[in-house]
Design an enzyme around this catalytic site. Structure first.
Site, PDB file in Angstrom:
ATOM      1  N   PRO A   1     -22.598   9.521 -39.493  1.00 33.16           N
ATOM      2  CA  PRO A   1     -23.774   8.691 -39.736  1.00 33.16           C
ATOM      3  C   PRO A   1     -25.079   9.237 -39.179  1.00 33.16           C
ATOM      4  O   PRO A   1     -25.106   9.815 -38.085  1.00 33.16           O
ATOM      5  CB  PRO A   1     -23.418   7.362 -39.049  1.00 33.16           C
ATOM      6  CG  PRO A   1     -22.287   7.665 -38.137  1.00 33.16           C
ATOM      7  CD  PRO A   1     -21.553   8.811 -38.742  1.00 33.16           C
ATOM      8  N   ASN A   2     -26.102   9.063 -39.971  1.00 34.06           N
ATOM      9  CA  ASN A   2     -27.495   9.403 -39.617  1.00 34.06           C
ATOM     10  C   ASN A   2     -27.788  10.898 -39.641  1.00 34.06           C
ATOM     11  O   ASN A   2     -28.940  11.292 -39.441  1.00 34.06           O
ATOM     12  CB  ASN A   2     -27.890   8.803 -38.248  1.00 34.06           C
ATOM     13  CG  ASN A   2     -27.778   7.295 -38.239  1.00 34.06           C
ATOM     14  OD1 ASN A   2     -28.368   6.648 -39.096  1.00 34.06           O
ATOM     15  ND2 ASN A   2     -27.006   6.739 -37.336  1.00 34.06           N
TER      16      ASN A   2
ATOM     17  N   ARG B   1     -35.174  11.973 -38.026  1.00 34.12           N
ATOM     18  CA  ARG B   1     -34.706  11.266 -36.837  1.00 34.12           C
ATOM     19  C   ARG B   1     -34.947  12.122 -35.580  1.00 34.12           C
ATOM     20  O   ARG B   1     -34.626  13.308 -35.544  1.00 34.12           O
ATOM     21  CB  ARG B   1     -33.211  10.914 -36.953  1.00 34.12           C
ATOM     22  CG  ARG B   1     -32.266  12.084 -36.791  1.00 34.12           C
ATOM     23  CD  ARG B   1     -30.800  11.720 -36.910  1.00 34.12           C
ATOM     24  NE  ARG B   1     -30.276  10.941 -35.814  1.00 34.12           N
ATOM     25  CZ  ARG B   1     -28.996  10.997 -35.407  1.00 34.12           C
ATOM     26  NH1 ARG B   1     -28.134  11.812 -36.010  1.00 34.12           N
ATOM     27  NH2 ARG B   1     -28.583  10.253 -34.427  1.00 34.12           N
TER      28      ARG B   1
ATOM     29  N   TYR C   1     -33.054  16.622 -32.306  1.00 35.15           N
ATOM     30  CA  TYR C   1     -32.258  17.256 -33.366  1.00 35.15           C
ATOM     31  C   TYR C   1     -33.008  18.331 -34.144  1.00 35.15           C
ATOM     32  O   TYR C   1     -32.423  18.979 -35.010  1.00 35.15           O
ATOM     33  CB  TYR C   1     -31.741  16.181 -34.334  1.00 35.15           C
ATOM     34  CG  TYR C   1     -30.846  15.165 -33.649  1.00 35.15           C
ATOM     35  CD1 TYR C   1     -29.584  15.535 -33.188  1.00 35.15           C
ATOM     36  CD2 TYR C   1     -31.268  13.855 -33.434  1.00 35.15           C
ATOM     37  CE1 TYR C   1     -28.771  14.619 -32.533  1.00 35.15           C
ATOM     38  CE2 TYR C   1     -30.456  12.933 -32.791  1.00 35.15           C
ATOM     39  CZ  TYR C   1     -29.210  13.320 -32.341  1.00 35.15           C
ATOM     40  OH  TYR C   1     -28.402  12.423 -31.699  1.00 35.15           O
TER      41      TYR C   1
ATOM     42  N   ASN D   1     -18.709  16.849 -37.342  1.00 32.63           N
ATOM     43  CA  ASN D   1     -19.670  16.233 -36.431  1.00 32.63           C
ATOM     44  C   ASN D   1     -19.596  14.734 -36.730  1.00 32.63           C
ATOM     45  O   ASN D   1     -20.238  14.260 -37.668  1.00 32.63           O
ATOM     46  CB  ASN D   1     -21.084  16.768 -36.673  1.00 32.63           C
ATOM     47  CG  ASN D   1     -22.076  16.163 -35.688  1.00 32.63           C
ATOM     48  OD1 ASN D   1     -21.766  15.184 -35.007  1.00 32.63           O
ATOM     49  ND2 ASN D   1     -23.264  16.734 -35.611  1.00 32.63           N
TER      50      ASN D   1
ATOM     51  N   ALA E   1     -22.328   9.357 -34.201  1.00 30.89           N
ATOM     52  CA  ALA E   1     -22.087   8.231 -33.287  1.00 30.89           C
ATOM     53  C   ALA E   1     -20.613   7.814 -33.250  1.00 30.89           C
ATOM     54  O   ALA E   1     -20.142   7.272 -32.237  1.00 30.89           O
ATOM     55  CB  ALA E   1     -22.960   7.047 -33.686  1.00 30.89           C
TER      56      ALA E   1
ATOM     57  N   HIS F   1     -18.125   8.606 -30.337  1.00 27.04           N
ATOM     58  CA  HIS F   1     -18.052   7.826 -29.104  1.00 27.04           C
ATOM     59  C   HIS F   1     -17.373   6.473 -29.284  1.00 27.04           C
ATOM     60  O   HIS F   1     -17.280   5.698 -28.334  1.00 27.04           O
ATOM     61  CB  HIS F   1     -19.480   7.631 -28.552  1.00 27.04           C
ATOM     62  CG  HIS F   1     -20.341   8.847 -28.677  1.00 27.04           C
ATOM     63  ND1 HIS F   1     -20.009  10.044 -28.065  1.00 27.04           N
ATOM     64  CD2 HIS F   1     -21.490   9.091 -29.378  1.00 27.04           C
ATOM     65  CE1 HIS F   1     -20.939  10.949 -28.377  1.00 27.04           C
ATOM     66  NE2 HIS F   1     -21.836  10.403 -29.170  1.00 27.04           N
TER      67      HIS F   1
ATOM     68  N   ASP G   1      -7.351   9.147 -35.115  1.00 23.97           N
ATOM     69  CA  ASP G   1      -6.000   8.997 -35.677  1.00 23.97           C
ATOM     70  C   ASP G   1      -5.862   9.744 -37.004  1.00 23.97           C
ATOM     71  O   ASP G   1      -4.802  10.303 -37.296  1.00 23.97           O
ATOM     72  CB  ASP G   1      -5.656   7.520 -35.876  1.00 23.97           C
ATOM     73  CG  ASP G   1      -5.306   6.821 -34.568  1.00 23.97           C
ATOM     74  OD1 ASP G   1      -5.124   7.523 -33.549  1.00 23.97           O
ATOM     75  OD2 ASP G   1      -5.214   5.582 -34.557  1.00 23.97           O
TER      76      ASP G   1
ATOM     77  N   GLU H   1     -14.747  20.041 -33.225  1.00 24.58           N
ATOM     78  CA  GLU H   1     -15.805  19.027 -33.079  1.00 24.58           C
ATOM     79  C   GLU H   1     -17.129  19.736 -32.794  1.00 24.58           C
ATOM     80  O   GLU H   1     -17.171  20.653 -31.973  1.00 24.58           O
ATOM     81  CB  GLU H   1     -15.420  18.141 -31.883  1.00 24.58           C
ATOM     82  CG  GLU H   1     -16.468  17.154 -31.430  1.00 24.58           C
ATOM     83  CD  GLU H   1     -16.105  16.477 -30.086  1.00 24.58           C
ATOM     84  OE1 GLU H   1     -15.163  16.941 -29.387  1.00 24.58           O
ATOM     85  OE2 GLU H   1     -16.788  15.517 -29.724  1.00 24.58           O
TER      86      GLU H   1
ATOM     87  N   HIS I   1     -21.470  19.183 -32.126  1.00 27.79           N
ATOM     88  CA  HIS I   1     -22.663  18.348 -31.941  1.00 27.79           C
ATOM     89  C   HIS I   1     -23.884  19.240 -31.897  1.00 27.79           C
ATOM     90  O   HIS I   1     -23.861  20.285 -31.218  1.00 27.79           O
ATOM     91  CB  HIS I   1     -22.567  17.521 -30.651  1.00 27.79           C
ATOM     92  CG  HIS I   1     -21.383  16.618 -30.658  1.00 27.79           C
ATOM     93  ND1 HIS I   1     -21.338  15.485 -31.432  1.00 27.79           N
ATOM     94  CD2 HIS I   1     -20.172  16.731 -30.059  1.00 27.79           C
ATOM     95  CE1 HIS I   1     -20.151  14.926 -31.283  1.00 27.79           C
ATOM     96  NE2 HIS I   1     -19.423  15.662 -30.464  1.00 27.79           N
TER      97      HIS I   1
ATOM     98  N   SER J   1     -26.893  18.420 -30.664  1.00 31.48           N
ATOM     99  CA  SER J   1     -27.506  18.301 -29.333  1.00 31.48           C
ATOM    100  C   SER J   1     -26.443  18.546 -28.264  1.00 31.48           C
ATOM    101  O   SER J   1     -25.245  18.543 -28.553  1.00 31.48           O
ATOM    102  CB  SER J   1     -28.099  16.898 -29.167  1.00 31.48           C
ATOM    103  OG  SER J   1     -27.061  15.926 -29.178  1.00 31.48           O
TER     104      SER J   1
ATOM    105  N   ARG K   1     -26.837  14.066 -22.086  1.00 34.02           N
ATOM    106  CA  ARG K   1     -27.499  12.863 -22.593  1.00 34.02           C
ATOM    107  C   ARG K   1     -26.904  11.594 -21.956  1.00 34.02           C
ATOM    108  O   ARG K   1     -26.319  11.676 -20.890  1.00 34.02           O
ATOM    109  CB  ARG K   1     -27.430  12.860 -24.130  1.00 34.02           C
ATOM    110  CG  ARG K   1     -28.183  14.070 -24.729  1.00 34.02           C
ATOM    111  CD  ARG K   1     -28.164  14.079 -26.241  1.00 34.02           C
ATOM    112  NE  ARG K   1     -28.856  12.905 -26.777  1.00 34.02           N
ATOM    113  CZ  ARG K   1     -28.777  12.528 -28.057  1.00 34.02           C
ATOM    114  NH1 ARG K   1     -28.046  13.230 -28.917  1.00 34.02           N
ATOM    115  NH2 ARG K   1     -29.429  11.454 -28.474  1.00 34.02           N
TER     116      ARG K   1
ATOM    117  N   ARG L   1     -22.486   8.886 -24.390  1.00 31.17           N
ATOM    118  CA  ARG L   1     -22.239  10.063 -25.248  1.00 31.17           C
ATOM    119  C   ARG L   1     -21.271  11.061 -24.596  1.00 31.17           C
ATOM    120  O   ARG L   1     -20.877  12.044 -25.197  1.00 31.17           O
ATOM    121  CB  ARG L   1     -23.555  10.764 -25.597  1.00 31.17           C
ATOM    122  CG  ARG L   1     -24.431   9.953 -26.509  1.00 31.17           C
ATOM    123  CD  ARG L   1     -25.664  10.710 -26.959  1.00 31.17           C
ATOM    124  NE  ARG L   1     -26.753   9.802 -27.228  1.00 31.17           N
ATOM    125  CZ  ARG L   1     -26.953   9.162 -28.385  1.00 31.17           C
ATOM    126  NH1 ARG L   1     -26.156   9.364 -29.407  1.00 31.17           N
ATOM    127  NH2 ARG L   1     -27.959   8.332 -28.528  1.00 31.17           N
TER     128      ARG L   1
END
Ligand code: DQA
Length: 144
Positions: A9-10, A17, A22, A73, A76, A79, A86, A97, A99, A101, A106, A110
């Site tokens: 998301p986002n 944003r 970012y 990625n 949100a 977290h 799963d 994984e 990220h 940032s 942070r 996070r």
């Protein structure tokens, strides 16, 4: 080698944003960057973005038998989402994984990553370059 890149998301709002966190490059720039290095490395890539947890779970399940590995990625959902953890465990595909940032520097919330335990590596704070590092990590793992 076929890799599935999933963005949560986002991330479609990149460039708009919080550019101080970012950067100013857009999601289209990220897609172009991923397609560029995949071409160079001989990787067949599919790139998927969704703001919806269930859609990400569906996409991970559909990757079984179609892809050799996953770069994700979860944004949100990193977290919060046991469902995405799963799903990665269920398909058993090597997963990295990423990220953009440096989440370790942070907010406290996070620092928690549900998905981390199902991943062979976590790449954080390298900006877009982190997606390439993740793909190279998977190439290394898959060529073992
Ligand atoms: C992010 C970090 C997350 O904490 C955040 O919710 C995101 C993006 C990153 O790429 O740095 O949306 O995953």
């Amino acid at each position: 080698m076929k890799l599935l890149f999933i963005n949560g998301p986002n991330l479609n709002m990149l460039g708009i944003r919080e550019p101080e966190i970012y950067g100013s490059k857009t999601y289209a720039d990220l897609v172009e960057f991923i397609n560029g290095f995949c071409k160079e490395l001989g990787i067949e890539a599919e790139i998927f973005q969704s703001n919806h947890e269930g859609a990400i779970v569906d996409k991970i399940q559909e990757a079984l038998g179609k892809f050799d590995g996953i770069v994700i990625n979860p944004a949100a959902y990193t977290h919060t989402s046991v469902a995405i953890l799963d799903a990665v465990k269920a398909v058993g595909l090597p997963t990295v994984e990423v990220h953009i940032s440096d989440v370790s520097k942070r907010e406290g919330f996070r620092q928690v990553s549900y998905i981390r335990e199902a991943c062979i590596a976590t790449i954080s704070g390298q900006g877009f370059e982190g997606y390439k590092t993740a793909a190279l990590t998977l190439l290394k793992e898959l060529n073992k």
